[in-house]
Design a protein around this motif. Structure first.
Motif, PDB file in Angstrom:
ATOM      1  N   THR A   9       0.835  -1.204   0.000  1.00  0.00           N
ATOM      2  CA  THR A   9       0.000   0.000   0.000  1.00  0.00           C
ATOM      3  C   THR A   9       0.869   1.253   0.000  1.00  0.00           C
ATOM      4  OG1 THR A   9      -1.730  -1.226   1.172  1.00  0.00           O
ATOM      5  CG2 THR A   9      -1.925   1.162   1.163  1.00  0.00           C
ATOM      6  N   ALA A  10       1.975   1.218   0.715  1.00  0.00           N
ATOM      7  CA  ALA A  10       2.907   2.357   0.714  1.00  0.00           C
ATOM      8  C   ALA A  10       3.461   2.606  -0.682  1.00  0.00           C
ATOM      9  CB  ALA A  10       4.036   2.112   1.708  1.00  0.00           C
ATOM     10  N   GLU A  11       3.627   1.555  -1.463  1.00  0.00           N
ATOM     11  CA  GLU A  11       4.100   1.715  -2.845  1.00  0.00           C
ATOM     12  C   GLU A  11       3.096   2.508  -3.681  1.00  0.00           C
ATOM     13  OE1 GLU A  11       7.071   1.016  -4.352  1.00  0.00           O
ATOM     14  OE2 GLU A  11       7.694   0.623  -2.282  1.00  0.00           O
ATOM     15  N   PHE A  12       1.811   2.332  -3.405  1.00  0.00           N
ATOM     16  CA  PHE A  12       0.797   3.117  -4.112  1.00  0.00           C
ATOM     17  C   PHE A  12       1.007   4.599  -3.821  1.00  0.00           C
ATOM     18  CE2 PHE A  12      -1.449  -0.898  -4.467  1.00  0.00           C
ATOM     19  CZ  PHE A  12      -2.065  -0.790  -5.698  1.00  0.00           C
ATOM     20  N   GLU A  13       1.345   4.920  -2.577  1.00  0.00           N
ATOM     21  CA  GLU A  13       1.593   6.313  -2.197  1.00  0.00           C
ATOM     22  C   GLU A  13       2.752   6.892  -2.994  1.00  0.00           C
ATOM     23  OE1 GLU A  13       0.601   7.147   2.348  1.00  0.00           O
ATOM     24  OE2 GLU A  13       1.884   5.375   2.143  1.00  0.00           O
ATOM     25  N   LYS A  14       3.773   6.091  -3.230  1.00  0.00           N
ATOM     26  CA  LYS A  14       4.974   6.560  -3.923  1.00  0.00           C
ATOM     27  C   LYS A  14       4.781   6.648  -5.432  1.00  0.00           C
ATOM     28  CE  LYS A  14       8.018   4.390  -0.567  1.00  0.00           C
ATOM     29  NZ  LYS A  14       8.934   3.262  -0.358  1.00  0.00           N
ATOM     30  N   GLN A  15       4.021   5.718  -5.999  1.00  0.00           N
ATOM     31  CA  GLN A  15       3.970   5.588  -7.453  1.00  0.00           C
ATOM     32  C   GLN A  15       2.779   6.242  -8.124  1.00  0.00           C
ATOM     33  OE1 GLN A  15       4.504   1.455  -8.456  1.00  0.00           O
ATOM     34  NE2 GLN A  15       6.337   1.281  -7.195  1.00  0.00           N
ATOM     35  N   ALA A  16       1.749   6.568  -7.365  1.00  0.00           N
ATOM     36  CA  ALA A  16       0.545   7.135  -7.971  1.00  0.00           C
ATOM     37  C   ALA A  16       0.803   8.548  -8.485  1.00  0.00           C
ATOM     38  CB  ALA A  16      -0.598   7.146  -6.958  1.00  0.00           C
ATOM     39  N   ASP A  17       0.034   8.924  -9.465  1.00  0.00           N
ATOM     40  CA  ASP A  17       0.104  10.263 -10.043  1.00  0.00           C
ATOM     41  C   ASP A  17      -0.193  11.295  -8.941  1.00  0.00           C
ATOM     42  OD1 ASP A  17      -0.499  12.712 -11.269  1.00  0.00           O
ATOM     43  OD2 ASP A  17      -1.493  11.762 -12.977  1.00  0.00           O
ATOM     44  N   PRO A  18       0.708  12.256  -8.730  1.00  0.00           N
ATOM     45  CA  PRO A  18       0.497  13.253  -7.674  1.00  0.00           C
ATOM     46  C   PRO A  18      -0.816  14.033  -7.818  1.00  0.00           C
ATOM     47  CG  PRO A  18       2.747  13.374  -8.498  1.00  0.00           C
ATOM     48  CD  PRO A  18       2.008  12.415  -9.389  1.00  0.00           C
ATOM     49  N   LYS A  19      -1.246  14.264  -9.043  1.00  0.00           N
ATOM     50  CA  LYS A  19      -2.518  14.974  -9.248  1.00  0.00           C
ATOM     51  C   LYS A  19      -3.698  14.140  -8.738  1.00  0.00           C
ATOM     52  CE  LYS A  19      -0.956  17.524 -13.269  1.00  0.00           C
ATOM     53  NZ  LYS A  19      -1.040  17.662 -14.722  1.00  0.00           N
ATOM     54  N   VAL A  20      -3.644  12.838  -8.997  1.00  0.00           N
ATOM     55  CA  VAL A  20      -4.711  11.944  -8.529  1.00  0.00           C
ATOM     56  C   VAL A  20      -4.691  11.885  -7.002  1.00  0.00           C
ATOM     57  CG1 VAL A  20      -5.560   9.561  -8.530  1.00  0.00           C
ATOM     58  CG2 VAL A  20      -4.734  10.598 -10.649  1.00  0.00           C
ATOM     59  N   MET A  21      -3.504  11.842  -6.443  1.00  0.00           N
ATOM     60  CA  MET A  21      -3.379  11.754  -4.983  1.00  0.00           C
ATOM     61  C   MET A  21      -3.967  12.975  -4.293  1.00  0.00           C
ATOM     62  SD  MET A  21      -2.063   8.844  -4.290  1.00  0.00           S
ATOM     63  CE  MET A  21      -1.149   8.828  -2.766  1.00  0.00           C
ATOM     64  N   LYS A  22      -3.928  14.121  -4.951  1.00  0.00           N
ATOM     65  CA  LYS A  22      -4.465  15.361  -4.363  1.00  0.00           C
ATOM     66  C   LYS A  22      -5.961  15.547  -4.656  1.00  0.00           C
ATOM     67  CE  LYS A  22      -0.562  16.698  -2.646  1.00  0.00           C
ATOM     68  NZ  LYS A  22      -0.308  16.424  -1.252  1.00  0.00           N
ATOM     69  N   THR A  23      -6.547  14.634  -5.415  1.00  0.00           N
ATOM     70  CA  THR A  23      -7.970  14.725  -5.744  1.00  0.00           C
ATOM     71  C   THR A  23      -8.792  14.597  -4.470  1.00  0.00           C
ATOM     72  OG1 THR A  23      -7.572  13.767  -7.923  1.00  0.00           O
ATOM     73  CG2 THR A  23      -9.839  13.709  -7.114  1.00  0.00           C
ATOM     74  N   ARG A  24      -9.767  15.476  -4.327  1.00  0.00           N
ATOM     75  CA  ARG A  24     -10.625  15.483  -3.139  1.00  0.00           C
ATOM     76  C   ARG A  24     -11.508  14.242  -3.115  1.00  0.00           C
ATOM     77  NH1 ARG A  24      -9.449  19.131   0.721  1.00  0.00           N
ATOM     78  NH2 ARG A  24     -11.604  19.330   1.301  1.00  0.00           N
ATOM     79  N   LEU A  25     -11.752  13.777  -1.935  1.00  0.00           N
ATOM     80  CA  LEU A  25     -12.563  12.583  -1.704  1.00  0.00           C
ATOM     81  C   LEU A  25     -13.770  13.016  -0.884  1.00  0.00           C
ATOM     82  CD1 LEU A  25     -12.548   9.465  -1.965  1.00  0.00           C
ATOM     83  CD2 LEU A  25     -11.283   9.423   0.161  1.00  0.00           C
ATOM     84  N   TYR A  26     -14.941  12.985  -1.497  1.00  0.00           N
ATOM     85  CA  TYR A  26     -16.116  13.557  -0.840  1.00  0.00           C
ATOM     86  C   TYR A  26     -16.988  12.541  -0.118  1.00  0.00           C
ATOM     87  CZ  TYR A  26     -14.815  17.657  -3.475  1.00  0.00           C
ATOM     88  OH  TYR A  26     -14.116  18.712  -3.980  1.00  0.00           O
ATOM     89  N   ASP A  27     -17.068  11.337  -0.591  1.00  0.00           N
ATOM     90  CA  ASP A  27     -18.024  10.380  -0.037  1.00  0.00           C
ATOM     91  C   ASP A  27     -17.447   9.458   1.024  1.00  0.00           C
ATOM     92  OD1 ASP A  27     -20.081  11.313  -1.559  1.00  0.00           O
ATOM     93  OD2 ASP A  27     -19.693   9.941  -3.217  1.00  0.00           O
ATOM     94  N   PHE A  28     -16.230   9.694   1.456  1.00  0.00           N
ATOM     95  CA  PHE A  28     -15.603   8.775   2.398  1.00  0.00           C
ATOM     96  C   PHE A  28     -16.385   8.662   3.701  1.00  0.00           C
ATOM     97  CE2 PHE A  28     -12.781   7.695   5.863  1.00  0.00           C
ATOM     98  CZ  PHE A  28     -12.284   6.496   5.400  1.00  0.00           C
ATOM     99  N   TYR A  29     -16.877   9.756   4.208  1.00  0.00           N
ATOM    100  CA  TYR A  29     -17.537   9.730   5.517  1.00  0.00           C
ATOM    101  C   TYR A  29     -18.924   9.115   5.501  1.00  0.00           C
ATOM    102  CZ  TYR A  29     -13.582  12.038   7.462  1.00  0.00           C
ATOM    103  OH  TYR A  29     -12.309  12.319   7.873  1.00  0.00           O
ATOM    104  N   ASN A  30     -19.410   8.713   4.345  1.00  0.00           N
ATOM    105  CA  ASN A  30     -20.660   7.974   4.289  1.00  0.00           C
ATOM    106  C   ASN A  30     -20.461   6.521   4.712  1.00  0.00           C
ATOM    107  OD1 ASN A  30     -22.001  10.228   3.384  1.00  0.00           O
ATOM    108  ND2 ASN A  30     -21.807   9.685   1.230  1.00  0.00           N
ATOM    109  N   HIS A  31     -19.213   6.115   4.868  1.00  0.00           N
ATOM    110  CA  HIS A  31     -18.900   4.749   5.270  1.00  0.00           C
ATOM    111  C   HIS A  31     -18.716   4.694   6.775  1.00  0.00           C
ATOM    112  CE1 HIS A  31     -18.367   3.415   1.156  1.00  0.00           C
ATOM    113  NE2 HIS A  31     -17.851   4.599   0.948  1.00  0.00           N
ATOM    114  N   LYS A  32     -19.225   3.636   7.375  1.00  0.00           N
ATOM    115  CA  LYS A  32     -19.041   3.480   8.819  1.00  0.00           C
ATOM    116  C   LYS A  32     -17.570   3.212   9.105  1.00  0.00           C
ATOM    117  CE  LYS A  32     -20.582  -1.327   8.719  1.00  0.00           C
ATOM    118  NZ  LYS A  32     -19.594  -2.228   8.767  1.00  0.00           N
TER     119      LYS A  32
END
Length: 152
Positions: free
Chosen positions: A54-77
């Motif tokens: 999972t840490a590799e995803f942090e290193k390798q993912a597109d920085p623009k995608v990583m900064k994309t806002r996540l709006y629906d996360f708090y709908n999950h318990k």
């Protein structure tokens, strides 16, 4: 942890795997059942590996995608496994441990599936799809290992 971006999400998922690895590892010596103790040891190592992946995803993912806002996360318990004390698994049987671990991974995969359905950008969908695929593959591998340990 406040989760506002995909970078936060991946870091949170990494931390979940790290916490679970630690909890499982700290329960090994406290579990008196030899099979359950062996399972805890294996699962701790497996979760440590998932933390690394999972840490590799942090290193390798597109920085623009990583900064994309996540709006629906708090709908999950919130994930129940994150609130369990460190030696929680020491008192569980082999089967109870397996149920707990598969439930945790099912929760994480359900979250990724939900986010994938709501992804509006192709790049975001690709990232979430890769995370989901990794979790699915690792869950299948885990199921095979647990089944083979159960046969012994």
């Amino acid at each position: 942890m406040e989760i506002k971006t995909f970078e936060d999400l991946i870091d949170w998922a990494r931390q979940l795997h790290a916490h679970l690895a630690r909890s499982l590892g700290e329960s090994v010596d406290g579990n008196r059942n030899e099979r359950a103790s062996a399972l805890l040891s294996y699962l701790s190592q497996h979760e440590s590996e998932l933390e690394r992946i999972t840490a590799e995803f942090e290193k390798q993912a597109d920085p623009k995608v990583m900064k994309t806002r996540l709006y629906d996360f708090y709908n999950h318990k919130p994930f129940d496994s994150y609130r369990k004390p460190d030696h929680y698994y020491a008192k569980l049987s082999f089967d109870e441990i397996a149920v707990e671990i598969f439930y945790f991974h099912d929760e994480l995969m359900a979250l990724y599936r939900s986010l994938l359905r709501k992804a509006e950008l192709r790049e975001v969908a690709d990232l979430v799809e890769e995370l989901l695929e990794m979790e699915e593959n690792e869950s299948m591998r885990l199921a095979r290992q647990v089944r083979s340990m159960d046969d012994i």
